[in-house]
Design a protein around this motif. Structure first.
Motif, PDB file in Angstrom:
ATOM      1  N   ASP A   9      -5.393   4.693   1.896  1.00 35.73           N
ATOM      2  CA  ASP A   9      -4.167   5.467   1.972  1.00 35.73           C
ATOM      3  C   ASP A   9      -4.249   6.579   0.923  1.00 35.73           C
ATOM      4  O   ASP A   9      -4.002   6.359  -0.257  1.00 35.73           O
ATOM      5  CB  ASP A   9      -2.973   4.533   1.705  1.00 35.73           C
ATOM      6  N   GLU A  10      -4.611   7.792   1.403  1.00 39.97           N
ATOM      7  CA  GLU A  10      -4.867   8.900   0.467  1.00 39.97           C
ATOM      8  C   GLU A  10      -3.632   9.272  -0.350  1.00 39.97           C
ATOM      9  O   GLU A  10      -3.720   9.561  -1.541  1.00 39.97           O
ATOM     10  CB  GLU A  10      -5.389  10.117   1.246  1.00 39.97           C
ATOM     11  N   ASN A  11      -2.471   9.243   0.293  1.00 42.52           N
ATOM     12  CA  ASN A  11      -1.237   9.584  -0.441  1.00 42.52           C
ATOM     13  C   ASN A  11      -0.926   8.562  -1.520  1.00 42.52           C
ATOM     14  O   ASN A  11      -0.496   8.905  -2.615  1.00 42.52           O
ATOM     15  CB  ASN A  11      -0.054   9.684   0.525  1.00 42.52           C
ATOM     16  N   ARG A  12      -1.175   7.302  -1.187  1.00 41.85           N
ATOM     17  CA  ARG A  12      -0.870   6.237  -2.154  1.00 41.85           C
ATOM     18  C   ARG A  12      -1.803   6.311  -3.364  1.00 41.85           C
ATOM     19  O   ARG A  12      -1.367   6.200  -4.502  1.00 41.85           O
ATOM     20  CB  ARG A  12      -0.986   4.871  -1.466  1.00 41.85           C
ATOM     21  N   LEU A  14      -3.366   8.927  -4.425  1.00 48.22           N
ATOM     22  CA  LEU A  14      -3.039  10.148  -5.181  1.00 48.22           C
ATOM     23  C   LEU A  14      -1.824   9.901  -6.076  1.00 48.22           C
ATOM     24  O   LEU A  14      -1.833  10.240  -7.261  1.00 48.22           O
ATOM     25  CB  LEU A  14      -2.774  11.320  -4.228  1.00 48.22           C
ATOM     26  N   ALA A  15      -0.788   9.286  -5.512  1.00 49.50           N
ATOM     27  CA  ALA A  15       0.425   9.005  -6.298  1.00 49.50           C
ATOM     28  C   ALA A  15       0.091   8.109  -7.488  1.00 49.50           C
ATOM     29  O   ALA A  15       0.574   8.317  -8.605  1.00 49.50           O
ATOM     30  CB  ALA A  15       1.477   8.348  -5.410  1.00 49.50           C
ATOM     31  N   GLY A 100      -5.491  20.681  -2.200  1.00 43.94           N
ATOM     32  CA  GLY A 100      -6.309  19.475  -2.185  1.00 43.94           C
ATOM     33  C   GLY A 100      -7.049  19.196  -3.469  1.00 43.94           C
ATOM     34  O   GLY A 100      -7.946  18.360  -3.515  1.00 43.94           O
ATOM     35  N   GLU A 123      -6.726   0.968  -5.970  1.00 47.15           N
ATOM     36  CA  GLU A 123      -6.495   1.212  -4.547  1.00 47.15           C
ATOM     37  C   GLU A 123      -7.426   0.351  -3.693  1.00 47.15           C
ATOM     38  O   GLU A 123      -7.010  -0.217  -2.671  1.00 47.15           O
ATOM     39  CB  GLU A 123      -6.702   2.702  -4.229  1.00 47.15           C
ATOM     40  N   VAL A 359      -8.595  15.661  -4.211  1.00 47.15           N
ATOM     41  CA  VAL A 359      -7.860  14.483  -3.729  1.00 47.15           C
ATOM     42  C   VAL A 359      -8.784  13.652  -2.830  1.00 47.15           C
ATOM     43  O   VAL A 359      -8.819  12.420  -2.909  1.00 47.15           O
ATOM     44  CB  VAL A 359      -6.590  14.918  -2.954  1.00 47.15           C
ATOM     45  N   SER A 360      -9.581  14.337  -2.016  1.00 49.46           N
ATOM     46  CA  SER A 360     -10.466  13.614  -1.089  1.00 49.46           C
ATOM     47  C   SER A 360     -11.517  12.794  -1.844  1.00 49.46           C
ATOM     48  O   SER A 360     -12.009  11.791  -1.330  1.00 49.46           O
ATOM     49  CB  SER A 360     -11.145  14.598  -0.134  1.00 49.46           C
ATOM     50  N   ALA A 363      -9.832   9.475  -3.082  1.00 50.42           N
ATOM     51  CA  ALA A 363      -9.819   8.521  -1.964  1.00 50.42           C
ATOM     52  C   ALA A 363     -11.241   8.086  -1.610  1.00 50.42           C
ATOM     53  O   ALA A 363     -11.487   6.918  -1.293  1.00 50.42           O
ATOM     54  CB  ALA A 363      -9.140   9.161  -0.754  1.00 50.42           C
TER      55      ALA A 363
END
Ligand SMILES: [Zn+2]
Length: 375
Positions: A9-12, A14-15, A100, A123, A359-360, A363
């Motif tokens: 979960d990329e958003n998770r 990142l957060a 990004g 994560e 960001v990528s 993840a």
């Protein structure tokens, strides 16, 4: 891309990363982040403790994954390792996400070194546990004091870990890079002693420690000495006022080499240059040499390299063997009897206010760790 691994979960992640970089954690003040990480490990059921081996009630955070779904067929437990401390200027980090890429606001470092890895480890654990799949038995080690000589890795009781091999995620190279060769590094501090005198009235009675230091440095080969060896004078302090012959000057230097012989030669050459510089003006010098860490070299068929390469490929990366001029906790864990490897995370411009990470790649690193933990 679905390679049979549960997706990240990329958003998770990142957060989670943004939350971690906002927690101040300069070297020797890792208490707050350690407390957060203990709680973050406990949430999915990891038994987490702080070994309190650091100053001011700080220490390494050690986690043991439960055996509920651990499959011993994977072999020995592994240790997922990252460091909690950051360099300065690193207080009050305000991360900015744009196109990004995560950066700081330009006034501090970002702290991707090494919180990208911490976020990725957390994560990966969450993803693996949520998948319900059986996984490799594993421990977690979040160290303090890495930036000041891998102090947490020095002080951790390895008996508290079940793992005999550690995967460290602390190289700026692209993801896929397996650091199999690193230098031995030394810090050398030379304190030149002269004699103070009034610069205008009786300079003849003085001995300039600054001149001794300057002569010493002018005799040194610095920069890239050869393919395997580097040397640097990084800091000079000396004198007290303009109109006095300076009686003291301190020069901080370092050298690193992939080859033991070249390392010893360069340390000896810098030491001799200091002695000659001091002697040339009739002064003296005290030299303190400290081996910061020992280099290591892993062969391509080392089991830890093969396991890392397999996980990288399954996570969609091309595995390649690399070398680096920097050290990591791996350099300290290996001489202590642990097998260890350092892997590229693609963090950029480390130890500067331009530090950034895609960001990528946050993840992506989590995906690599998932691939390490499950088949
Ligand atoms: Zn680091």
């Amino acid at each position: 891309m679905n390679l049979g691994l549960p997706s990240i979960d990329e958003n998770r992640v990142l957060a989670s990363f943004l939350e971690l970089v906002k927690i101040d954690s300069p070297t020797f003040a890792e208490q707050a982040i350690a407390a957060t990480l203990e709680a973050r490990l406990r949430a999915p059921g990891i038994a987490a403790t702080n070994d309190l081996s650091g100053p001011h009630g700080g220490g390494n955070v050690i986690g043991r994954a439960p055996d509920t779904r651990a499959d011993p067929a994977f072999g020995e437990p592994i240790c997922l390792c990252a460091h909690m401390d950051t360099v300065q200027p690193g207080l009050g980090v305000k991360p900015v996400v744009e196109d990004g890429i995560v950066r700081s606001d330009g006034t501090t470092i970002l702290g991707a070194d090494n919180k990208q890895a911490i976020a990725a480890i957390l994560e990966a654990i969450q993803t693996v546990f949520a998948s319900g799949r059986s996984h490799r038995p594993f421990d977690v080690l979040f160290t303090w004091g890495e930036e000041k000589g891998h102090l947490g890795a020095h002080s951790v009781d390895l008996g508290a870990l079940r793992a005999t091999s550690a995967y460290v995620f602390d190289a700026g190279d692209e993801i896929g890079t397996i650091i199999a060769e690193t230098p031995t590094a030394a810090s050398i501090v030379a304190t030149f002693h002269g004699r103070a005198a009034h610069a205008g009235i009786e300079p003849e009675r003085g001995i300039s420690a600054i001149q001794a230091a300057a002569l010493a440095i002018s005799r040194m080969r610095l920069g890239r000495i050869d393919l395997d060896t580097t040397a640097n004078v990084g800091l000079i302090e000396g004198g007290t006022v303009r109109n006095a012959v300076p009686e003291r000057a301190v020069v901080q230097m370092e050298t690193r080499s992939m080859r033991a012989e070249a390392f010893e030669e360069q340390v000896a050459a810098m030491t001799t240059a200091c002695q000659e510089g001091a002697a040339a003006v009739g002064g003296t010098v005290d030299i303190e040499t400290h081996v910061s860490y020992r280099g290591f070299r892993l062969t391509p068929d080392d089991p830890i390299v093969l396991t890392a390469a397999d996980a990288l490929r399954r996570a969609g990366y091309e595995a390649r063997i690399g070398r680096t001029g920097g050290g990591s906790d791996a350099n300290t864990l290996i001489p202590r009897g642990m097998r260890a490897v350092n892997l590229g995370t693609a963090m950029k411009d480390l130890h500067s206010v331009r530090e950034n990470v895609r960001v990528s790649d946050i993840a992506g690193l989590a995906r690599v760790i998932v691939a390490l933990l499950i088949r």
